[in-house]
Design an enzyme around this catalytic site. Sequence first.
Site, PDB file in Angstrom:
ATOM      1  N   HIS A 180       0.819  -1.208   0.000  1.00 33.39           N
ATOM      2  CA  HIS A 180       0.000   0.000   0.000  1.00 33.39           C
ATOM      3  C   HIS A 180       0.857   1.263   0.000  1.00 33.39           C
ATOM      4  O   HIS A 180       0.514   2.255  -0.650  1.00 33.39           O
ATOM      5  CB  HIS A 180      -0.905  -0.018   1.235  1.00 33.39           C
ATOM      6  CG  HIS A 180      -1.832   1.152   1.339  1.00 33.39           C
ATOM      7  ND1 HIS A 180      -2.985   1.258   0.593  1.00 33.39           N
ATOM      8  CD2 HIS A 180      -1.779   2.271   2.101  1.00 33.39           C
ATOM      9  CE1 HIS A 180      -3.602   2.391   0.900  1.00 33.39           C
ATOM     10  NE2 HIS A 180      -2.890   3.024   1.807  1.00 33.39           N
TER      11      HIS A 180
ATOM     12  N   HIS B  13     -10.575   3.114  -1.055  1.00 33.89           N
ATOM     13  CA  HIS B  13     -10.721   2.484   0.252  1.00 33.89           C
ATOM     14  C   HIS B  13     -11.493   1.182   0.038  1.00 33.89           C
ATOM     15  O   HIS B  13     -12.588   0.992   0.561  1.00 33.89           O
ATOM     16  CB  HIS B  13     -11.421   3.414   1.236  1.00 33.89           C
ATOM     17  CG  HIS B  13     -10.509   3.906   2.320  1.00 33.89           C
ATOM     18  ND1 HIS B  13     -10.950   4.319   3.546  1.00 33.89           N
ATOM     19  CD2 HIS B  13      -9.161   4.038   2.372  1.00 33.89           C
ATOM     20  CE1 HIS B  13      -9.931   4.690   4.303  1.00 33.89           C
ATOM     21  NE2 HIS B  13      -8.834   4.536   3.603  1.00 33.89           N
TER      22      HIS B  13
END
Length: 703
Positions: free
Chosen positions: A35, A83
């Site tokens: 990430h 998200h």
Amino acid sequence: MVSLSEYELDVARKRLGRDPSPVEVKVIDALWSEHCSYKSSKIFLRSFPSEGPRVVMGIEDWQDAGAVDIGDGYAIVLKVESHNHPSAVDPFNGAATGVGGIIRDIISKGATPIALLDMIRVGELKDDKNKWLLKNIIAGIGFYGNSIGIPVVGGELSFDESFSDNPLVDVACVGIVKKDKIKPSVVKEPGLKLVLVGLTGIDGLGGASFASRKLSGENEIGAVQIADPFAGKIVMDVTLEIADKVEAIKDLGGGGLAVAVTEMANGLGARVYVDKVPLRVKDMSPEDIIISETQERMLFAVREENVEYVCKAFEYYEYPCAVIGEVTSDSFIRFIYEGKEIASLPSQLLLSPPLYAWPIREKARKINVKPNVELEQAVRSVLAHPDLASKEWAYSQFDYEVGTSTVVKPGEADSAVVSLPNGKLLAIKGDANPDLCAEDAYECGKAIFAEAYRNLAVVGARGIAAVDHLQFGDPKKPEIYSDFVDAVRGIGEAARFFSIPIVGGKVSFYNENKKGVAIKPTPLVVMAGLVEGKLLKPKVEEGSLVLIGYTRNEMRGSLFAKLFGPYGEVPKARLQEDYLASEVVLDLINQGTILFAKDVNRGGLMGSLMAILSKGYSAKVDPDRILGTDDLMAKLFSENGGRFIVITNSPESVVERAKRRGTIASVIGEVKKGNYLEIGSWKLNVKKEVEHHSNYLEVEMSD
């Protein structure tokens, strides 16, 4: 749980010359997570063109967003994020905190956020869980955007079984700033104080690591942050107020303090006193304080003489503000707790994870068989598909007019348009095509970039900058990694062709359901452009229907093929045709020749005609006038690029303008008031399909 592999732990040990402590393992895990580090993608992302005459701030290490010159001393700041994993676990807070995070990325540049886009993909709504996910995702986006006062001006909403369990929730934000007021996210000198605002809690623990592995369904709720838009409003307003008094601004996102401090130091060092961090929860462990991803926090690098000014501005609203450390010159990131050094790691170790290029293998393509389907069945099925349904149920829950800058609203055109302080008009659009990418990710990468460019053209805008978000399954699986590499190659090629720099982006891997089945590959492009002449607010009226561009028998990856089986060829992105057709549309808009324009994409010509039929008009089409393929189904449903439909009262002018630009246009029919679709001698009353288009989401989501 950490996402570090044994190999990576061994690399860390060798570089350190010792075993890292448990706290240090968590810090390394945050920085080296997929990430935050882009360890499986960075070597390919370097191929993107990121420079250009308008670029003020492009793809630079650890900058939170890109900035592009729009003239008169102003720049726009553009960013896209997702998200996905948090929204799969807690869709309301996952989506809401996605909005909050992207807003903080924009204000970290000193820019005022002016518009949001949301691009959402969920499983089919026959599944109650998918309904629950969508309902709460929309509610979360509306809750944050409406509360903080930033309009959600556009987006996408589509459905596919591959997104069950693992929805995609992409959010983009645009901000405006004076060019000379742009703030960096990194520092260049030691001695600056590190000032943290906001409370740190136990929500969002290990979020970066959570986003860097596939969903398991076990004890994942703690990795999801909790949204507080009212605190976010304070953070936004005060950050913009004190921006002139700070040297750098960093949002606390993935990896919490561990990542924010390290990236802000940018190769320098930092000393952080963990026990000085303001806490929401008593007795938090120091490692949890370091990696917590609690929202509504910002990190500032501040000269000592300005610290009091900065903190007083926040304390006026009773918002916590504390000096938690300083930037040092020794290139070590040190975390100190109750006088004891609990982590001491070289900056270069944290910022230089192992980089990977995984094996690739092309997928086997499904057998090409032309389906035996009647025209009426094909037309009704495509027009009734949820992807083509009105999205008013979703965007009506957003305050898209707050701020009074929205000029072209959701549902009015292929792109949203907002007005800027310098009087210019900015068009923005996000595009993806998972079905095409599942067939050929390289052609898809080119196609979605070209589609975004075309979507800006229909309102009179020309693209000036783009950001991308690349969403795939497990990169260690050769077929998935092959799609990723091909998509990057395609997007980069198109960006270079159109001379549009990619000024930022994001990569999201491990998007798989709990059974290990990956989503369809979903690269996304968000493009911004300026209206250079006249603005067109497309309006359906009676007139001649003209098709610009060639139609080809390229049916793979189309909505028709999804419904009836794969046949035909994969659409080839002929970028020259996209450019020429877009130039024709821009010319026609500036001449005042056309009333309505829409590019041909999802659902082919029939899908584009739905934008006309849904407004209470009939469309009559002569398929013999559609230039290109002789296959009737391809004429109606092919999704090859480089095409627009326009409504005009001067069809000869449209055809002549296309000829001058080196492409073609043909008058294929006419538009009149009514409820019919005519294709040659075949006629269909589409009242039922129009009602379904208008009511589908409202009916499905009312249960």
